[in-house]
Design an enzyme around this catalytic site. Structure first.
Site, short mmCIF file in Angstrom:
data_model
loop_
_atom_site.label_atom_id
_atom_site.label_comp_id
_atom_site.label_asym_id
_atom_site.label_seq_id
_atom_site.Cartn_x
_atom_site.Cartn_y
_atom_site.Cartn_z
N CYS A 109 -2.93 -25.65 9.67
CA CYS A 109 -4.09 -25.33 8.84
C CYS A 109 -5.38 -25.68 9.59
O CYS A 109 -6.34 -24.91 9.58
CB CYS A 109 -4.05 -26.10 7.52
SG CYS A 109 -2.59 -25.74 6.52
N CYS A 167 -2.09 -30.83 7.24
CA CYS A 167 -1.37 -29.72 7.88
C CYS A 167 -2.00 -29.33 9.22
O CYS A 167 -3.12 -28.83 9.26
CB CYS A 167 -1.37 -28.54 6.90
SG CYS A 167 -0.89 -26.96 7.60
#
Length: 134
Positions: free
Chosen positions: A63, A60
């Site tokens: 993230c 991600c």
């Protein structure tokens, strides 16, 4: 750090997962097994301390963007516990908290969710930690 995560993805239940891991420069704990996480979560339920759970994934991008900020916040808010959980390693925990997007930050006090931030929203996360830490 990507290689460390990659090496951990295939192993579930190795002895090294019996305790939370935490890099030396960070106060952010990481859990790689559901039983270890559950033991920790149950112990924190007994305290009034705010816990921020970062639900993320190794693949991600947002993230990864939030990771340095989370470490900064952990250093700034020393009275708050910061935990990072990989949704691919602990899908049942992510489901239990109703996580549908990454990153999702769930703020918990005494075992109950008090707030949440979905997405890479630094300012929003900091505001909510500030509001709920006391």
């Amino acid at each position: 750090m990507g290689t460390a995560l990659s090496s951990l993805l295939g192993s579930s239940g190795s002895p090294s997962e019996d305790s939370p891991s935490s890099s030396e420069s960070s106060r952010v704990s990481t859990f790689h097994s559901a039983p270890t996480w559950q033991l920790h979560f149950n112990s924190v339920k007994e305290t009034p301390k705010l816990m921020v759970i970062d639900f993320s994934a190794s693949w991600c991008g947002p993230c990864k963007f939030m990771e340095p900020f989370l470490k900064e916040m952990a250093a700034k808010f020393t009275e708050v516990e910061f935990v990072k959980l990989d949704v691919d390693e602990l899908p049942d925990v992510a489901q239990e908290f109703g996580v549908q997007a990454m990153p999702t930050f769930v703020l918990v006090k005494q075992g109950k969710e008090v707030d949440r931030v979905v997405g890479a929203q630094k300012n929003e996360l900091e505001k909510k930690v500030e509001k709920n830490k006391g």
